[in-house]
Structures are given as structure tokens and as C-alpha cells.
Motif scaffolding. Structure first.
Motif, short mmCIF file in Angstrom:
data_model
loop_
_atom_site.label_atom_id
_atom_site.label_comp_id
_atom_site.label_asym_id
_atom_site.label_seq_id
_atom_site.Cartn_x
_atom_site.Cartn_y
_atom_site.Cartn_z
N ASP A 21 37.34 48.63 35.54
CA ASP A 21 36.74 47.30 35.68
C ASP A 21 37.81 46.20 35.53
O ASP A 21 37.72 45.14 36.16
CB ASP A 21 35.64 47.11 34.63
CG ASP A 21 34.39 47.91 34.96
OD1 ASP A 21 34.37 48.52 36.05
OD2 ASP A 21 33.43 47.92 34.16
N PHE A 22 38.85 46.43 34.69
CA PHE A 22 39.90 45.42 34.53
C PHE A 22 40.71 45.27 35.83
O PHE A 22 41.22 44.18 36.13
CB PHE A 22 40.84 45.79 33.37
CG PHE A 22 41.82 44.73 33.03
CD1 PHE A 22 41.42 43.55 32.40
CD2 PHE A 22 43.17 44.86 33.38
CE1 PHE A 22 42.35 42.55 32.11
CE2 PHE A 22 44.08 43.85 33.09
CZ PHE A 22 43.67 42.69 32.46
N LYS A 23 40.81 46.34 36.58
CA LYS A 23 41.46 46.23 37.89
C LYS A 23 40.71 45.24 38.78
O LYS A 23 41.32 44.49 39.55
CB LYS A 23 41.52 47.59 38.55
CG LYS A 23 42.49 48.57 37.87
CD LYS A 23 42.49 49.92 38.58
CE LYS A 23 43.44 50.90 37.89
NZ LYS A 23 43.44 52.22 38.59
N VAL A 63 39.07 42.68 37.65
CA VAL A 63 39.38 41.34 37.12
C VAL A 63 40.74 40.86 37.66
O VAL A 63 40.88 39.71 38.10
CB VAL A 63 39.40 41.38 35.57
CG1 VAL A 63 39.86 40.02 35.01
CG2 VAL A 63 38.03 41.74 35.03
N TYR A 72 38.89 46.03 27.95
CA TYR A 72 37.92 46.31 29.01
C TYR A 72 38.12 47.72 29.53
O TYR A 72 39.15 48.37 29.28
CB TYR A 72 38.06 45.30 30.16
CG TYR A 72 37.84 43.87 29.73
CD1 TYR A 72 36.56 43.35 29.66
CD2 TYR A 72 38.93 43.07 29.40
CE1 TYR A 72 36.37 42.04 29.25
CE2 TYR A 72 38.74 41.77 28.98
CZ TYR A 72 37.45 41.26 28.90
OH TYR A 72 37.25 39.98 28.48
N ASP A 73 37.14 48.14 30.27
CA ASP A 73 37.26 49.43 30.96
C ASP A 73 38.41 49.33 31.96
O ASP A 73 38.59 48.31 32.63
CB ASP A 73 35.95 49.76 31.67
CG ASP A 73 36.01 51.09 32.39
OD1 ASP A 73 35.91 52.14 31.72
OD2 ASP A 73 36.14 51.05 33.64
N ARG A 74 39.19 50.40 32.07
CA ARG A 74 40.39 50.38 32.90
C ARG A 74 40.06 50.04 34.34
O ARG A 74 40.69 49.17 34.95
CB ARG A 74 41.11 51.72 32.81
CG ARG A 74 42.38 51.79 33.64
CD ARG A 74 43.07 53.11 33.44
NE ARG A 74 43.42 53.31 32.04
CZ ARG A 74 43.99 54.43 31.58
NH1 ARG A 74 44.23 55.44 32.40
NH2 ARG A 74 44.30 54.53 30.29
N GLN A 103 32.78 34.86 29.82
CA GLN A 103 32.03 36.14 29.90
C GLN A 103 30.87 36.10 28.92
O GLN A 103 30.96 35.53 27.85
CB GLN A 103 32.94 37.32 29.59
CG GLN A 103 33.57 37.29 28.22
CD GLN A 103 34.56 38.42 28.03
OE1 GLN A 103 35.29 38.78 28.97
NE2 GLN A 103 34.62 38.97 26.80
N TYR A 154 43.92 32.25 31.69
CA TYR A 154 45.10 33.02 32.16
C TYR A 154 46.09 32.02 32.76
O TYR A 154 45.75 31.28 33.68
CB TYR A 154 44.68 34.05 33.20
CG TYR A 154 45.85 34.74 33.85
CD1 TYR A 154 46.64 35.65 33.13
CD2 TYR A 154 46.19 34.48 35.20
CE1 TYR A 154 47.72 36.27 33.72
CE2 TYR A 154 47.26 35.12 35.80
CZ TYR A 154 48.03 36.01 35.05
OH TYR A 154 49.11 36.64 35.65
N VAL A 167 31.55 43.59 34.26
CA VAL A 167 32.54 44.56 33.79
C VAL A 167 32.06 45.15 32.47
O VAL A 167 31.24 44.57 31.75
CB VAL A 167 33.91 43.89 33.61
CG1 VAL A 167 34.45 43.39 34.93
CG2 VAL A 167 33.84 42.75 32.59
N SER A 184 44.11 44.07 28.77
CA SER A 184 43.39 45.13 29.52
C SER A 184 42.75 46.16 28.59
O SER A 184 41.82 46.86 28.99
CB SER A 184 44.36 45.85 30.48
OG SER A 184 45.34 46.60 29.75
#
Length: 675
Positions: A95-97, A99, A91-93, A153, A62, A118, A88
Motif C-alpha cells: 500500500d505504501f508503494k 502512496v 504502512y503496509d509495504r 488520513q 512531504y 491503505v 514506510s
């Protein structure tokens, strides 16, 4: 000036040439350096790819300045750039929060690195992968601010699932282990008690299981398992009987067990091994069967007692049935509500059901009134025992009327009301007929007593008359008399003496018959030649006006008989006919039929009254009205002689027409010749 200018040009050209050469050299050096760096990067990428592939790890970066995500492909090392929104979606919404939050923490230098778990975006089958994600700083600027963050990951979906399954399995195991309705006890690989559930604590009375587990109790401390080796133990099922009180007194190894007395226990021992067949321990699943065993013993005892009682009851019923059979009795029940009478010869049988009308119809007309009175009493719920002997129209195997005695007692309910009558119906036929026979015999004995008295009176008269005649005529010899009268006196004395002698001989002979002192001698003789002589000898005292007939259809007949006593019987029978017949004829004949000699004597006397026929052969019989049978000894003597020789005698008589006597003597025929 020109020379100076030329030198300047030369210097410039030389500088240019040197610069060109320097640029060419630099260019080549730069080219080779970039190529070397590229190869190094490719080698590092290849190594990174191998590492990522070996660890099943994906990597992405990133860029904080560009706010851009870059993913590196393991297949072809290509780079794919994503905006935060695009990234995003992988990934699960929620769980991405997390991250994004972790990236912010690293940017703000609050954390050096972050590790997260995640979930990926849901697939078409609604399943999601689970990743274990690690975030760290890849590059920093001169101010030591993170400008690029590396994210790696690893797909841990299977591991998480296995861990979840293991967790659920352990949860189920502990749930089953602790909540099982049977005793669950676990021993580890070294044989030490590691865990036991509440049911096991309850069974053995363990109040503090923690103390028991801390004391390191071994499996071999349990009396039933002392012979087992946990390392070689296989699947085992066993039942045991342990007297805990006795064991605790003699060998106390588990003081936490507070139960006492004898315990019946059933257990299954199951060894547990890993994939390498290494022992992990033993699970003991058991349950206390003491109550069941005791209950079984009670049931067996109850069954035994029931069987004994059933046998006793059967024996009682058999005895009662046997008693009913030999006593010729029946159980009876009368129900006033339905007016029915039940008669049972066997307690277990159905018996005979009779209506009141049918029951009365079976009673002899002479006793029906009493039978109706008996039934009326029971219909009116008479509260006392009722007993009655009734003469029925039924016949026994001897053809006699049956007499039944009913003894009935009332049976009441809880309120004291009579519901029915129960009792016995006894066959009193034998007793009734015995009593009747006794009455008849008593009457006969009284009659015989009267006859004996009459006989004695008559006999004394018969003895005194000729005796007085003898004495009287003998006295006349002493007195004055004419000599012409002496023959008359002597003849009368002789006549009365013969009468007296015959009478005494008959009395002595019948006495010998009664005492069975007569000996019978059977021999072959010609009955045809003897028959007429015996008949005429018996008729010797008959009146001269009587016609004497003998029918003899044989010239000779050789039979085996006792001629002496058969002759006496024929003479006396003929003599009786001669004395009782005043006019008409006397007839005698015989025949041989079916090994029997039939002798028939007929006369034309006045006959015998019907009611006197049964008494004709009574030895004490005397007819005071007609005096036709004298002292009554001839026919009794004939009857006794005939019966002792195995024969029979009977008579047919009609008043005013005469009598016919039939005498049958068994004999053996040898030869015969008819006329």
C-alpha cells in the motif's frame, strides 16, 4: 575646514543615532510581528488539531526537496520527521508503494490530488488499521512546482469492517434467500413484492419473475394475505388451502402464477423494522405442503382401510375360532420333514405339537394300523386329500371314547412340491356314538321286532289255549256226557276263563301305562300292616313245597305312598318269583333309608343267565326254553309302575342259585315303630 569636519561628524553621529533608533524600532516591530505570527500559527494549529481530532484525522507533509516526511501530533502539536524508509514502516509495504506513486503523480503535475485506501503496518495481534488517505499540494515554488505535499488520513477500520460485515451479511442474505429450500418472498414497506427466490417461482409456477416484479404486485393481491395490514402486521404463522384454478377464474390478480388446482401452503410472515422501529418490509418464508397433506390423507385413508381390514381379519379370525369352537374342530398341520403334527384350537394360539410316535400312542389299538397308514401316506408326500376317522384313547366329559376325523390336503411350494399338509381335525365322537347307538338301537329294534313277533306268537298261543279249552269244554256240554263230569267241565272253563281274563287285563293295564293314563294318589298309610298281605297274595300260586318268608321289623310305619299301585307292583314281583321258583323258598323284606322305601324280594329259582339279565324287564321278553316268565308282562308292568312313581328296580341273579330283586320307592315317612 575644521567646521566642515565637525559638521561631518555631527552628521555621522546623527545618522548613527537615527540608524540605531531605526534598528531598535525595526527589531521591536519584527519581534511583535513574529510573536503575532507565532500566535496565529498556534491558533491555526490548535484549530487544525480540533478539526483533525473531530474528524479523527491525522496529517503529515512531504518535502519534495528534502525528501522528508513530517508528522504532526494531535496531542501536543509536535512535529516528527521521518525518512521515506522510516515512514514506510507505518504502512503496509504494497500500500505504501501506492502512496509513493500518488506523490509522484502530484509532483509530475499529473494529478492535483489523490485519494487512497491503505492499510497500516500489522500490529502484534496481526490486525491492521485501514486509513482513507487524501494527498494534495500544500506549497508550491515560484515555478508553480509542488515543494510540499499535505497528506491527511482518517482511520476507517471500523467503517470498513462494518461495510465488510454488511456486505457479507447481504451476501449471506441473498445466498440464503436465493438458495433456500423453502419459498422466500420479500415485500417492501409499502407492501409491494420486491424479491422472490427460485423455490417460490417453482412452487407457484412463475416462469418470468422479472415481469412479476415489474408489475408491482401487492401483498394483498395474494388471497391468503388480503386481510393483513403490513403496517400493523406482527409475527404470524398460518396455513391455508387455496384453489388456485377457482381464484384465477374469479379474481385474476397474478397472471404469472401458472400453477393449477388446490394448494396446501404453510407460511411464516416476519415483519422487519429498523432501529427506530420503522417498517422496512415483510419476509414470507413458506413451503408447499400439498404433497405432505395429500400423503397424510392417503396415510389416514390407508390407516383407516388397514384398521377396517384388521377389524375384518379379527372378525374373520373370531368367527373362525367360534366356528372351530362350536363345531368342536381343530386346525391341523403335519410336516413330513420333521414328522410333527400341530393341532390348534385357536388360530392365534400356539396349539399342541405332537411327534409322530406320541400321536400314534393316543390312538386306540383297534385303529393304530389305519393311523400309521395315514401318516405313511403324508410322509411319502401323497398328492391327494386324505381323510380318516380314528378311534382314540381320549375321553370326553361324559367318559366316552373320542373319535376324531382328520381331513388333510397337501400344500405345495412354487415348484409344486408338497411342503406340508393342512386340514381339519373334527370331533366326531357324538356322531360316532350316535351311529353306534343307532346300530345298537337298530339291532335292538330288530330284536324287539323279533320279540314282538315272538310275543304275538306266544300271546296268540296263550290266548288260544285257554280260549280253546273254554270252547272245548263248552262243546262237551252239548254232547252226551255223564253228570258227574259237569263239575269238572265247569271248573276247567272257569280256570281258563280266569287265565284269559288276567292276560287281557295285563295287556290293557300296560297299554294304559304306556299312555300315561294311570293316576297316582299318594296318601298316608301303614306300610307295615299292608306289606305281608301283598306278598302272600302274590305268592298265592306258589307250590305248596315252597317256604314263604316275610321279614317285617316294624310294628307300624306311616308313609305317604300310592298303596294301590305299589301293592300291584309288589304282588306282581312276588308272583313272578313264585312262578319261576319250583323248590326252596320265597323271601320278602323291606327297610326305610334316606327317604326311600327299599323292598327286597328273594327266591331260590334257577336264576337268570348273565346275558339275559339286561333283557329281564323287556316287556316283550319270552323265554321259549323254560317258559318261566310266561308272556313277559309281569316284570315290565312292575318296572313301569316303579319308574312312574319315581323309583328304580334292579336285579342280582346267579344261575342255579336264584335271584334277588331290589325295588326303591321315594316316600315321605311320618312315624314308625320298630319291633
Amino acid at each position: 575646514m575644521l567646521i566642515v569636519t565637525n559638521h561631518i561628524y555631527i552628521y555621522l553621529i546623527a545618522v548613527l543615532v537615527i540608524s540605531a533608533i531605526a534598528m531598535v524600532v525595526y527589531n521591536r516591530l519584527t519581534y511583535y510581528k513574529e510573536k503575532r505570527v507565532t500566535r496565529k500559527v498556534q491558533r491555526l494549529n490548535a484549530q487544525l488539531t480540533l478539526i483533525m481530532d473531530a474528524n479523527k484525522t491525522d496529517a503529515w507533509t512531504y518535502n519534495t526537496k528534502k525528501n522528508q516526511f513530517k508528522a504532526i501530533s494531535k496531542e501536543n502539536l509536535t512535529e516528527t520527521f521521518y525518512t521515506p524508509f522510516e515512514f514506510s514502516q507505518l504502512y503496509d509495504r504494497e500500500d505504501f508503494k501506492q502512496v509513493v506513486k500518488a506523490i509522484e503523480n502530484i509532483q509530475n503535475r499529473e494529478q492535483i490530488a489523490e485519494t487512497l485506501t491503505v492499510k497500516g503496518a500489522p500490529a502484534e495481534d496481526d490486525s491492521s488499521k485501514i486509513y482513507e488517505m487524501s494527498l494534495t499540494v500544500l506549497r508550491r515554488n515560484k515555478q508553480d512546482q509542488p515543494i510540499e505535499i499535505l497528506g491527511t488520513q482518517r482511520d476507517v477500520t471500523k467503517e470498513k469492517k462494518l461495510a465488510e460485515d454488511e456486505k457479507n451479511l447481504m451476501l449471506k442474505f441473498h445466498t440464503v434467500f436465493n438458495s433456500s429450500l423453502i419459498d422466500m418472498i420479500y415485500y417492501n414497506a409499502d407492501g409491494y413484492l420486491t424479491e422472490l427466490n427460485e423455490k417460490a417461482c417453482e412452487t407457484f409456477g412463475v416462469k418470468t419473475p422479472e415481469t412479476l416484479l415489474k408489475r408491482k404486485i401487492k401483498m394483498t393481491d395474494i388471497p391468503s394475505y388480503r386481510e393483513f395490514d403490513i403496517k400493523t402486521l406482527e409475527h404470524t404463522q398460518l396455513s391455508s388451502i387455496t384453489d388456485i384454478t377457482h381464484v384465477k377464474k374469479s379474481d385474476e390478480r397474478v397472471p404469472e402464477i401458472t400453477r393449477e388446482g388446490k394448494i396446501y401452503y404453510e407460511v411464516m410472515l416476519e415483519p422487519i423494522h429498523d432501529i427506530h422501529n420503522q417498517s422496512l418490509g415483510v419476509i414470507a418464508a413458506g413451503h408447499d405442503i400439498t404433497e405432505m397433506v395429500v400423503s397424510h390423507h392417503r396415510q389416514k385413508e390407508s390407516a383407516r382401510m388397514m384398521e377396517e381390514r384388521a377389524k375384518a381379519l379379527k372378525q374373520y379370525i373370531d368367527d373362525l375360532n367360534y366356528t372351530l369352537k362350536i363345531s368342536d374342530a381343530r386346525l391341523t398341520n403335519y410336516y413330513p420333514a420333521t414328522h410333527t403334527l400341530d393341532i390348534l384350537s385357536d388360530i392365534t394360539g400356539e396349539g399342541t405339537h405332537l411327534s409322530q410316535l406320541k400321536a400314534v400312542a393316543m390312538i386306540h389299538p383297534d385303529d393304530r394300523k389305519r393311523a400309521k397308514l395315514l401318516l405313511t401316506k403324508m410322509d411319502r408326500l401323497y398328492e391327494s386329500t386324505i381323510s380318516e376317522t380314528l378311534h382314540t384313547k381320549l375321553r370326553d366329559h361324559n367318559g366316552r371314547d373320542i373319535y376324531l376325523t382328520f381331513s388333510m390336503m397337501p400344500i405345495t411350494d412354487k415348484e409344486g412340491k408338497v411342503t406340508h399338509y393342512f386340514g381339519l381335525c373334527r370331533n366326531e365322537t357324538e356322531m360316532a356314538h350316535v351311529e353306534k347307538h343307532l346300530q345298537e338301537e337298530s339291532a335292538k329294534a330288530q330284536e324287539e321286532e323279533q320279540l314282538k313277533n315272538a310275543f304275538l306268537l306266544n300271546m296268540s298261543y296263550e290266548l288260544r289255549v285257554p280260549l280253546h279249552a273254554v270252547i272245548g269244554f263248552a262243546e262237551l256240554f252239548k254232547r252226551e256226557h255223564s253228570r258227574e263230569d259237569e263239575p269238572i267241565f265247569a271248573r276247567e272253563i272257569k280256570k281258563n276263563t280266569d287265565i284269559l281274563l288276567d292276560l287281557i287285563n295285563d295287556i290293557l293295564f300296560i297299554s294304559r301305562l304306556d299312555a300315561h293314563m294311570i293316576e297316582y294318589h299318594y296318601e298316608k298309610c301303614d306300610f307295615a300292616s299292608l306289606f305281608e298281605g301283598w306278598c302272600h297274595q302274590g305268592w298265592s300260586e306258589a307250590s305248596e313245597n315252597l317256604k314263604q318268608i316275610t321279614e317285617n321289623s316294624y310294628n307300624s310305619m306311616l308313609v305317604k305312598i300310592d298303596p294301590q299301585h305299589l301293592g300291584i307292583a309288589i304282588q306282581k314281583l312276588c308272583g313272578y318269583s313264585a312262578r319261576t321258583t319250583k323248590a326252596g323258598s320265597l323271601k320278602a323284606r323291606y327297610e326305610y333309608l334316606h327317604d326311600e322305601l327299599i323292598i327286597i324280594v328273594e327266591d331260590t329259582s334257577q336264576g337268570i343267565e348273565f346275558e339275559e339279565v339286561p333283557k329281564i324287564f323287556n316287556r316283550f321278553m319270552g323265554d321259549a326254553k323254560t317258559k318261566r316268565i310266561g308272556t313277559g308282562l309281569d316284570l315290565p308292568i312292575v318296572k313301569e309302575l316303579v319308574e312312574q312313581m319315581g323309583g328304580t328296580i334292579d336285579v342280582l341273579s346267579e344261575p342255579g342259585k336264584g335271584s334277588t330283586f331290589f325295588m326303591s320307592i321315594p316316600c315321605e315317612l311320618t312315624t314308625f315303630e320298630k319291633k
